[in-house]
Design a protein around this motif. Structure first.
Motif, PDB file in Angstrom:
ATOM      1  N   VAL A  18       0.870  -1.178   0.000  1.00 39.05           N
ATOM      2  CA  VAL A  18       0.000   0.000   0.000  1.00 39.05           C
ATOM      3  C   VAL A  18       0.904   1.224   0.000  1.00 39.05           C
ATOM      4  CG1 VAL A  18      -1.711   1.350   1.268  1.00 39.05           C
ATOM      5  CG2 VAL A  18      -1.898  -1.144   1.193  1.00 39.05           C
ATOM      6  N   VAL A 127      -8.594   1.734   1.074  1.00 35.86           N
ATOM      7  CA  VAL A 127      -7.919   1.198  -0.099  1.00 35.86           C
ATOM      8  C   VAL A 127      -8.334  -0.259  -0.282  1.00 35.86           C
ATOM      9  CG1 VAL A 127      -5.864   0.490   1.212  1.00 35.86           C
ATOM     10  CG2 VAL A 127      -5.675   0.946  -1.246  1.00 35.86           C
ATOM     11  N   THR A 148      -2.650   2.095  -4.215  1.00 37.36           N
ATOM     12  CA  THR A 148      -2.379   3.444  -3.710  1.00 37.36           C
ATOM     13  C   THR A 148      -3.600   4.011  -2.999  1.00 37.36           C
ATOM     14  OG1 THR A 148      -0.792   3.857  -5.483  1.00 37.36           O
ATOM     15  CG2 THR A 148      -1.664   5.778  -4.327  1.00 37.36           C
ATOM     16  N   ALA A 149      -3.373   4.505  -1.792  1.00 36.18           N
ATOM     17  CA  ALA A 149      -4.439   5.111  -0.989  1.00 36.18           C
ATOM     18  C   ALA A 149      -4.295   6.629  -1.012  1.00 36.18           C
ATOM     19  CB  ALA A 149      -4.356   4.611   0.447  1.00 36.18           C
TER      20      ALA A 149
END
Length: 316
Positions: A18, A127, A148-149
């Motif tokens: 992440v 996410v 990707t957050a």
């Protein structure tokens, strides 16, 4: 389960990274009216958390500026996770939060004066982590997919400042020079919380910023320019106890006598201070020689031009 089965069970889990995009938000009660202040946008460090089912399942830290853009957390690719970011924690607070194992512990964690002075900020998002690689992380040397957050952080403190202070004399009053000796913030709250308001406040009023600016006042209104450089930060204070409300205090000296004038901070129509807002005051003060005190009006709109009638200062 034998060692072979343990290894097979571990490898059956899929993992992914992440990564984080992060922005900052300024609050405004009037659409399109926002203020950008460089010092409030500085990033000295970032602490990231991943939450799943109320548990902390991953965390990471990044240094100043845009260092967070290279930060990644390896986690199981098993669906939706909450992402949480805290910007500008003190070293001690960051260490304490990284020791927590539950989401609630992080969200309700105490913040102190060091975090306030660093202008701590908080934000969250979510996410979906679904594409991963089945592997044993400690033995896998390949690349993992990255989800990707996006997180937007906002201030956990409030900023109180004076944009303009003008003073004038009433008709018939001897026009002595007026000295603004300083300003202070009564009941500055030094106790904060990552989310919400701390259950116990820590009030500070020993924070006078010295000015000592003297003006000769004739028949016109005189502006004290030095106040525009003075600002205070505080955690939220929504108490209903009158003596514990946050107030800006002006300290004057006229003809050798000291006078203090107190302005309680209002959020719209309520005397309180909320996190994430700038309280910018424009103040008018009239000096007169009688003993009849006029009312103080204080109208605050967040991130907007506001005029306050401070009322009368009495010079005998």
């Amino acid at each position: 389960m034998n060692d072979v089965n343990k290894e097979m069970a571990t490898v059956s889990d899929e993992y992914a990274y992440v990564a984080f995009n992060m922005g900052m938000q300024t609050k405004s009660s009037v659409a399109g009216q926002q203020t950008s202040i460089a010092e409030t946008e500085t990033i000295s460090n970032v602490t990231f958390f991943l939450f799943e089912n109320g548990k902390v399942v991953g965390s990471a830290t990044a240094g100043e500026g845009d260092a967070y853009q290279a930060t990644r957390i390896l986690t199981k690719a098993n669906g939706s996770k909450k992402v949480f970011a805290i910007v500008n924690l003190s070293t001690e607070t960051q260490k304490r939060l990284l020791s927590y194992s539950t989401e609630n512990e992080v969200r309700t964690a105490a913040l102190d004066e060091s975090d306030m002075n660093a202008l701590v900020k908080v934000g969250e998002g979510s996410v979906e982590v679904v594409d991963g690689v089945a592997s044993t992380p400690s033995k896998y040397n390949g690349e993992y997919p990255t989800a990707t957050a996006s997180i937007t952080v906002s201030q956990r403190t409030a900023r109180i400042e004076i944009s303009k202070l003008t003073v004038f004399y009433a008709d018939g009053c001897t026009k002595y020079p007026v000295t603004l000796t300083g300003i202070s913030l009564k009941n500055q709250n030094l106790a904060g919380q990552v989310e919400g308001i701390a259950s116990s406040a820590n009030y500070n009023s020993d924070n006078t910023q010295t000015i000592n600016e003297t003006k000769e006042i004739s028949d016109k209104t005189v502006e004290f320019e030095s106040v525009s450089t003075k600002t205070f930060y505080t955690f939220a204070n929504e108490t209903s106890v009158e003596d514990s409300k946050t107030a800006l205090v002006l300290h004057f000296s006229i003809n050798g006598k000291a006078y203090d004038r107190e302005i309680k901070i209002k959020h719209i129509d309520t005397e309180k201070v909320e996190a994430g807002y700038i309280y910018r005051l424009t103040i008018n003060a009239k000096v007169q020689s009688n003993d009849v005190e006029s009312a103080v009006e204080c109208h605050i709109l967040d991130w907007n031009y506001n005029e306050i009638n401070l009322g009368d200062i009495y010079a005998k």
